[in-house]
Design a protein around this motif. Structure first.
Motif, PDB file in Angstrom:
ATOM      1  N   CYS A 137      -8.061 -66.183  71.170  1.00 28.70           N
ATOM      2  CA  CYS A 137      -7.775 -67.390  71.645  1.00 28.70           C
ATOM      3  C   CYS A 137      -8.578 -68.422  71.160  1.00 28.70           C
ATOM      4  O   CYS A 137      -8.243 -69.751  71.016  1.00 28.70           O
ATOM      5  N   LEU A 138      -9.973 -68.155  70.800  1.00 29.78           N
ATOM      6  CA  LEU A 138     -10.718 -69.430  70.327  1.00 29.78           C
ATOM      7  C   LEU A 138     -10.287 -69.896  68.979  1.00 29.78           C
ATOM      8  O   LEU A 138     -10.186 -71.035  68.755  1.00 29.78           O
ATOM      9  N   VAL A 139      -9.845 -68.587  68.248  1.00 29.35           N
ATOM     10  CA  VAL A 139      -9.353 -69.250  66.863  1.00 29.35           C
ATOM     11  C   VAL A 139      -8.138 -70.038  67.035  1.00 29.35           C
ATOM     12  O   VAL A 139      -7.857 -70.851  66.304  1.00 29.35           O
TER      13      VAL A 139
ATOM     14  N   TRP B  88      -5.272 -81.590  73.670  1.00 27.90           N
ATOM     15  CA  TRP B  88      -5.131 -81.173  75.101  1.00 27.90           C
ATOM     16  C   TRP B  88      -4.868 -79.752  75.126  1.00 27.90           C
ATOM     17  O   TRP B  88      -4.979 -78.952  75.935  1.00 27.90           O
ATOM     18  N   LEU B  89      -3.789 -79.317  74.084  1.00 27.59           N
ATOM     19  CA  LEU B  89      -3.405 -77.807  73.909  1.00 27.59           C
ATOM     20  C   LEU B  89      -4.475 -77.031  73.649  1.00 27.59           C
ATOM     21  O   LEU B  89      -4.805 -76.022  73.959  1.00 27.59           O
ATOM     22  N   SER B  90      -5.643 -77.294  72.671  1.00 29.59           N
ATOM     23  CA  SER B  90      -6.658 -76.658  72.360  1.00 29.59           C
ATOM     24  C   SER B  90      -7.644 -76.502  73.694  1.00 29.59           C
ATOM     25  O   SER B  90      -8.008 -75.481  73.902  1.00 29.59           O
ATOM     26  N   LEU B  91      -7.738 -77.497  74.358  1.00 34.98           N
ATOM     27  CA  LEU B  91      -8.416 -77.326  75.676  1.00 34.98           C
ATOM     28  C   LEU B  91      -7.718 -76.384  76.573  1.00 34.98           C
ATOM     29  O   LEU B  91      -8.447 -75.471  77.341  1.00 34.98           O
ATOM     30  N   VAL B  92      -6.593 -76.518  76.776  1.00 31.50           N
ATOM     31  CA  VAL B  92      -5.838 -75.239  77.626  1.00 31.50           C
ATOM     32  C   VAL B  92      -6.267 -73.986  76.885  1.00 31.50           C
ATOM     33  O   VAL B  92      -6.618 -73.083  77.884  1.00 31.50           O
ATOM     34  N   ILE B  93      -5.776 -73.737  75.986  1.00 29.98           N
ATOM     35  CA  ILE B  93      -6.398 -72.501  75.257  1.00 29.98           C
ATOM     36  C   ILE B  93      -7.371 -71.929  75.366  1.00 29.98           C
ATOM     37  O   ILE B  93      -8.011 -70.781  75.862  1.00 29.98           O
TER      38      ILE B  93
ATOM     39  N   ALA C 254      -9.520 -73.118  77.926  1.00 28.97           N
ATOM     40  CA  ALA C 254      -9.719 -73.031  79.402  1.00 28.97           C
ATOM     41  C   ALA C 254      -9.141 -71.526  79.870  1.00 28.97           C
ATOM     42  O   ALA C 254      -9.880 -71.033  80.733  1.00 28.97           O
ATOM     43  N   ILE C 255      -8.130 -71.079  79.210  1.00 25.53           N
ATOM     44  CA  ILE C 255      -7.819 -69.838  79.317  1.00 25.53           C
ATOM     45  C   ILE C 255      -8.589 -68.634  79.037  1.00 25.53           C
ATOM     46  O   ILE C 255      -8.894 -67.456  79.543  1.00 25.53           O
ATOM     47  N   SER C 256      -9.424 -68.806  77.858  1.00 28.16           N
ATOM     48  CA  SER C 256     -10.337 -67.889  77.220  1.00 28.16           C
ATOM     49  C   SER C 256     -11.753 -67.822  77.803  1.00 28.16           C
ATOM     50  O   SER C 256     -12.164 -66.766  77.876  1.00 28.16           O
TER      51      SER C 256
END
Length: 115
Positions: free
Chosen positions: A48-50, A63-68, A70-72
């Motif tokens: 997820c971080l990668v 924004w998509l990288s922040l969502v990912i 936030a999930i991790s």
């Protein structure tokens, strides 16, 4: 084969034991299952971080990288909670015998008296 019998091919027989009880898995089996879940959840955090870094670097989608991300973030916390929690007990439904006097004595009975 004479007599209408059939030959059973033992090479295709399933030798795994049949579960005939509703007993809970052993504590060792439960712990192994919890360890497996913990390892899977913690191992999924690194991808997820990668993925968040790749999405931001390649497509500039912050924004998509922040969502990912936030999930991790809650994954370690959830992994610890799941690893420390034992599985829920199965709820057993008990069938109680209840006698209904009305159902047993609902009709009149013929009485025969002897001499």
């Amino acid at each position: 084969m004479a007599g209408g019998g059939s030959v059973v091919d033992s090479s295709h027989r399933d030798d795994t034991p049949v579960l005939i009880t509703e007993a809970q898995p052993s504590l060792d089996d439960q712990q192994a299952m919890r360890r497996r879940r913990y390892a899977i959840m913690m191992a999924s955090r690194v991808p997820c971080l990668v993925a968040a870094a790749v999405v931001f670097q390649v497509w500039q989608l912050w924004w998509l990288s922040l969502v990912i991300l936030a999930i991790s973030i809650p994954l370690p916390w959830m992994a610890v909670l799941i690893a420390n929690d034992r599985p829920a007990r199965k709820r057993e439904k008990v069938h109680w015998f209840r006698r209904s006097h009305r159902a047993l004595e609902a009709r009149n009975h013929q009485v025969i008296e002897g001499a």
